[in-house]
Design an enzyme around this catalytic site. Structure first.
Site, PDB file in Angstrom:
ATOM      1  N   HIS A 172       0.807  -1.225   0.000  1.00 45.95           N
ATOM      2  CA  HIS A 172       0.000   0.000   0.000  1.00 45.95           C
ATOM      3  C   HIS A 172       0.836   1.270   0.000  1.00 45.95           C
ATOM      4  O   HIS A 172       0.348   2.340  -0.352  1.00 45.95           O
ATOM      5  CB  HIS A 172      -1.038  -0.006   1.138  1.00 45.95           C
ATOM      6  CG  HIS A 172      -0.481   0.326   2.486  1.00 45.95           C
ATOM      7  ND1 HIS A 172       0.136  -0.587   3.274  1.00 45.95           N
ATOM      8  CD2 HIS A 172      -0.465   1.486   3.183  1.00 45.95           C
ATOM      9  CE1 HIS A 172       0.514  -0.009   4.404  1.00 45.95           C
ATOM     10  NE2 HIS A 172       0.163   1.248   4.381  1.00 45.95           N
ATOM     11  N   GLU A 210       6.780   4.605  13.593  1.00 46.01           N
ATOM     12  CA  GLU A 210       5.374   4.581  14.009  1.00 46.01           C
ATOM     13  C   GLU A 210       5.287   4.794  15.510  1.00 46.01           C
ATOM     14  O   GLU A 210       6.139   4.311  16.259  1.00 46.01           O
ATOM     15  CB  GLU A 210       4.758   3.223  13.671  1.00 46.01           C
ATOM     16  CG  GLU A 210       4.669   2.952  12.196  1.00 46.01           C
ATOM     17  CD  GLU A 210       3.901   1.666  11.927  1.00 46.01           C
ATOM     18  OE1 GLU A 210       2.708   1.746  11.677  1.00 46.01           O
ATOM     19  OE2 GLU A 210       4.521   0.592  12.008  1.00 46.01           O
ATOM     20  N   ASP A 229       7.509  -7.254   8.104  1.00 51.13           N
ATOM     21  CA  ASP A 229       6.325  -6.405   8.051  1.00 51.13           C
ATOM     22  C   ASP A 229       6.589  -5.100   7.289  1.00 51.13           C
ATOM     23  O   ASP A 229       5.706  -4.599   6.589  1.00 51.13           O
ATOM     24  CB  ASP A 229       5.885  -6.098   9.494  1.00 51.13           C
ATOM     25  CG  ASP A 229       4.503  -5.484   9.573  1.00 51.13           C
ATOM     26  OD1 ASP A 229       3.631  -5.907   8.791  1.00 51.13           O
ATOM     27  OD2 ASP A 229       4.282  -4.589  10.415  1.00 51.13           O
ATOM     28  N   HIS A 234       7.651  -2.452   2.225  1.00 42.77           N
ATOM     29  CA  HIS A 234       7.498  -0.994   2.121  1.00 42.77           C
ATOM     30  C   HIS A 234       8.844  -0.264   1.970  1.00 42.77           C
ATOM     31  O   HIS A 234       9.007   0.557   1.068  1.00 42.77           O
ATOM     32  CB  HIS A 234       6.788  -0.432   3.355  1.00 42.77           C
ATOM     33  CG  HIS A 234       5.465  -1.058   3.640  1.00 42.77           C
ATOM     34  ND1 HIS A 234       4.593  -1.445   2.648  1.00 42.77           N
ATOM     35  CD2 HIS A 234       4.845  -1.362   4.810  1.00 42.77           C
ATOM     36  CE1 HIS A 234       3.497  -1.959   3.213  1.00 42.77           C
ATOM     37  NE2 HIS A 234       3.629  -1.927   4.513  1.00 42.77           N
ATOM     38  N   LYS A 334       8.168   0.331  15.773  1.00 39.00           N
ATOM     39  CA  LYS A 334       6.898   0.649  16.423  1.00 39.00           C
ATOM     40  C   LYS A 334       7.216   1.294  17.764  1.00 39.00           C
ATOM     41  O   LYS A 334       8.290   1.105  18.311  1.00 39.00           O
ATOM     42  CB  LYS A 334       6.100  -0.628  16.648  1.00 39.00           C
ATOM     43  CG  LYS A 334       5.776  -1.327  15.329  1.00 39.00           C
ATOM     44  CD  LYS A 334       4.349  -1.755  15.284  1.00 39.00           C
ATOM     45  CE  LYS A 334       3.972  -2.379  13.986  1.00 39.00           C
ATOM     46  NZ  LYS A 334       3.223  -1.500  13.095  1.00 39.00           N
TER      47      LYS A 334
HETATM   48  C1  BG6 Z   1       1.342  -2.407   7.302  1.00 36.43           C
HETATM   49  C2  BG6 Z   1       1.967  -3.112   8.475  1.00 36.43           C
HETATM   50  O1  BG6 Z   1       1.712  -3.016   6.098  1.00 36.43           O
HETATM   51  O2  BG6 Z   1       1.764  -1.060   7.285  1.00 36.43           O
HETATM   52  C3  BG6 Z   1       1.635  -2.413   9.768  1.00 36.43           C
HETATM   53  O3  BG6 Z   1       1.500  -4.446   8.521  1.00 36.43           O
HETATM   54  C4  BG6 Z   1       2.011  -0.954   9.693  1.00 36.43           C
HETATM   55  O4  BG6 Z   1       2.306  -3.019  10.860  1.00 36.43           O
HETATM   56  C5  BG6 Z   1       1.416  -0.329   8.446  1.00 36.43           C
HETATM   57  O5  BG6 Z   1       1.509  -0.308  10.847  1.00 36.43           O
HETATM   58  C6  BG6 Z   1       1.925   1.081   8.262  1.00 36.43           C
HETATM   59  O6  BG6 Z   1       1.199   1.672   7.251  1.00 36.43           O
HETATM   60  P1  BG6 Z   1       0.962   3.223   7.253  1.00 36.43           P
HETATM   61  O7  BG6 Z   1       0.242   3.486   5.983  1.00 36.43           O
HETATM   62  O8  BG6 Z   1       0.150   3.536   8.469  1.00 36.43           O
HETATM   63  O9  BG6 Z   1       2.328   3.815   7.323  1.00 36.43           O
END
Ligand code: BG6
Length: 497
Positions: A172, A210, A229, A234, A334
């Site tokens: 995403h 985060e 993760d 990402h 995190k």
């Molecule tokens: C997800 C992870 O893919 O991305 C999560 O599984 C994480 O652990 C999240 O919190 C972070 O996404 P964003 O868009 O909030 O940065």
């Protein structure tokens, strides 16, 4: 009917937190193709109306303007339907097929928002029911596997029933407006291209910090950890967006070919680099935004002696002509001090100083991804009062001009384009419905990313490297700071901005 979207895991967390709200936003923005339906699928036995009510209740958790009004929800709810299905029962897939057969649709999107262990079973059953025709697309949520082998197995099964152009592997981050702006910055402007290389860039940092902990996902996180993760997908996709060569056009494969080359150029891990260029850690209790929070090992669903990492920091390089020797630092965690996702491009210092600048500083470009997206170009300028100061002298023969002040050129995308922009999931769902693959990940990219992280997984499994801890609300363990300082750099938050 224009589309049917089958949402496996339809009552799960991801469905009501991300996917259905994103579909609602598309509906509200009038971009969701008219005349389609969304079919939630899960083991729970629910009627269409009970599913609508459940989602309606969950939508009450949406904050601010994104929450639908009562009228909006009752209109949107007409699109929602439900089919109960035990994902291992072939009989239930036959029922699902009947349900889908109630309508002829141009496109049928199968969205697998379930645990990856179920992907194989679902694909086999869809194949057995011939629910994989040319008008079908399949969307796979991350993480796709636990390691290279399981990733290859899933991809091999999916490919037995679907062709690559039908497969939409989600990351995403690629749907975030800020990441698309990174592509726009690099390939829609000629300004940065000549300096986007080793001759001008001294280092690159990617921070995905985060504030949140693992929320209610203890069992998932225990077997996943920060490496699988956030880094394997990402962070590496962001690294690709920064480091890739300009694609020959904007087609999905042209873009994915270039990203693949970057992944294949990542410096392989050695025993030495695993020791010196990599830090893993886990959060202790502490305080985040003024509230006390518990340690990872006290979270629900987490083992008291868990060795799962919630933080990773690392240094790597991209071994090609453009980037050789430029360190890429990545960190994610995190329960850090604040939510902050940013990329920092540090440029080299001027080759021959004639002004004074704050010690060790040079130009940099900060690309803010979250919580707000924007860009800041950090330059130096002469402030109004400085003309009167006596020039300092480096030596008698090489006088240095006045001390310059740091200044920023700021671009705030929210200010420029408004707050109500297309969110990541909304963008990706619309793309999947339209069959656009640009922002989805190809199987060879995923395999290259897994191959690169595999030695890290092996090293950690062998127990060879320590698992450090850090206080919740900090910027991670001291070892992360030491790791970067060892290479003569600092994390961006250590600097004055
Ligand atoms: C997800 C992870 O893919 O991305 C999560 O599984 C994480 O652990 C999240 O919190 C972070 O996404 P964003 O868009 O909030 O940065």
């Amino acid at each position: 009917m224009s589309f049917q979207l089958v949402l496996f895991g339809g009552t799960g967390d991801l469905a009501w937190r991300k996917i259905l709200p994103a579909l609602f936003q598309a509906y509200r923005h009038n971009t969701l193709p008219k005349g389609g339906r969304i079919l939630g699928v899960s083991r729970d036995v629910l009627s269409d109306d009970a599913f609508r009510n459940l989602i309606g209740e969950r939508f009450q958790n949406i904050e601010g303007e994104k929450r639908p009004t009562q009228e909006e929800f009752s209109e949107f709810a007409k699109l929602l339907h439900y089919q109960s299905c035990d994902l291992s029962s072939s009989l239930d897939y036959a029922l699902l097929k009947n349900r889908l057969g109630e309508h002829v649709s141009d496109v049928c999107v199968m969205y697998l928002a379930t645990a990856p262990q179920l992907f194989t079973t679902i694909c086999e059953n869809l194949g057995a029911q011939s629910l994989n025709s040319d008008s079908t697309r399949i969307v796979l949520e991350k993480p796709l596997g636990q390691d290279l082998k399981s990733n290859q197995e899933i991809n091999a099964t999916v490919k037995r029933f679907f062709q690559e152009w039908q497969i939409f592997r989600i990351d995403h981050y690629l749907g975030k407006p800020s990441v698309q702006n990174l592509f726009a910055l690099r390939f829609g402007n000629s300004l940065f291209e000549p300096i986007w290389r080793r001759e001008s860039v001294s280092s690159i940092q990617i921070t995905l910090a985060e504030e949140i902990g693992i929320e209610s996902r203890g069992p998932f996180y225990e077997r996943t950890g920060a490496l699988r993760d956030m880094i394997q997908n990402h962070a590496l996709q962001l690294l690709c967006a920064i480091a890739m060569e300009p694609p020959i056009n904007a087609h999905a494969d042209a873009i994915r070919d270039e990203k693949l080359k970057v992944l294949r150029s990542l410096k392989p891990w050695t025993a030495k680099s695993l020791k010196h260029d990599l830090v893993r850690a886990q959060y202790r209790d502490g305080s985040v935004s003024g509230s006390a929070v518990k340690a990872y090992t006290q979270e629900d669903g987490v083992s008291k002696d868990s060795k799962t990492e919630t933080f990773v920091a690392l240094k790597t390089e991209v071994n090609n002509w453009r980037w050789a020797g430029v360190p890429f630092f990545i960190r994610t965690g995190k329960r850090l001090a604040q939510q902050d996702a940013r990329i920092v491009i540090n440029f080299r210092q001027t080759p021959h100083p004639i002004f004074q600048t704050p010690l060790g500083s040079a130009n940099r470009l900060t690309i803010h991804l979250q919580p707000k997206d924007g860009m800041a170009l950090h330059l130096f300028a002469q402030g109004p009062s400085q003309n009167t100061t006596k020039p300092a002298h480096h030596t008698q023969r090489t006088p240095l001009g006045p001390m310059l002040s740091p200044v920023q050129l700021n671009l705030d995308f929210e200010q420029r384009f408004g707050a109500d922009r297309v969110g990541a999931y909304e963008r990706l769902l619309l793309d999947a419905l339209a069959g656009r693959l640009n922002l989805f990940v190809r199987s060879d990219e995923q395999e290259a990313a897994w191959s690169w992280v595999e030695p890290i997984i092996d090293d950690w499994q062998s127990g060879a490297s320590p698992l450090y801890t850090y206080a919740s609300g900090s910027w991670g363990p001291i070892e992360s700071k030491e790791m970067i300082e060892h290479s003569g750099h600092h994390w961006d938050d250590d600097k004055q901005t």
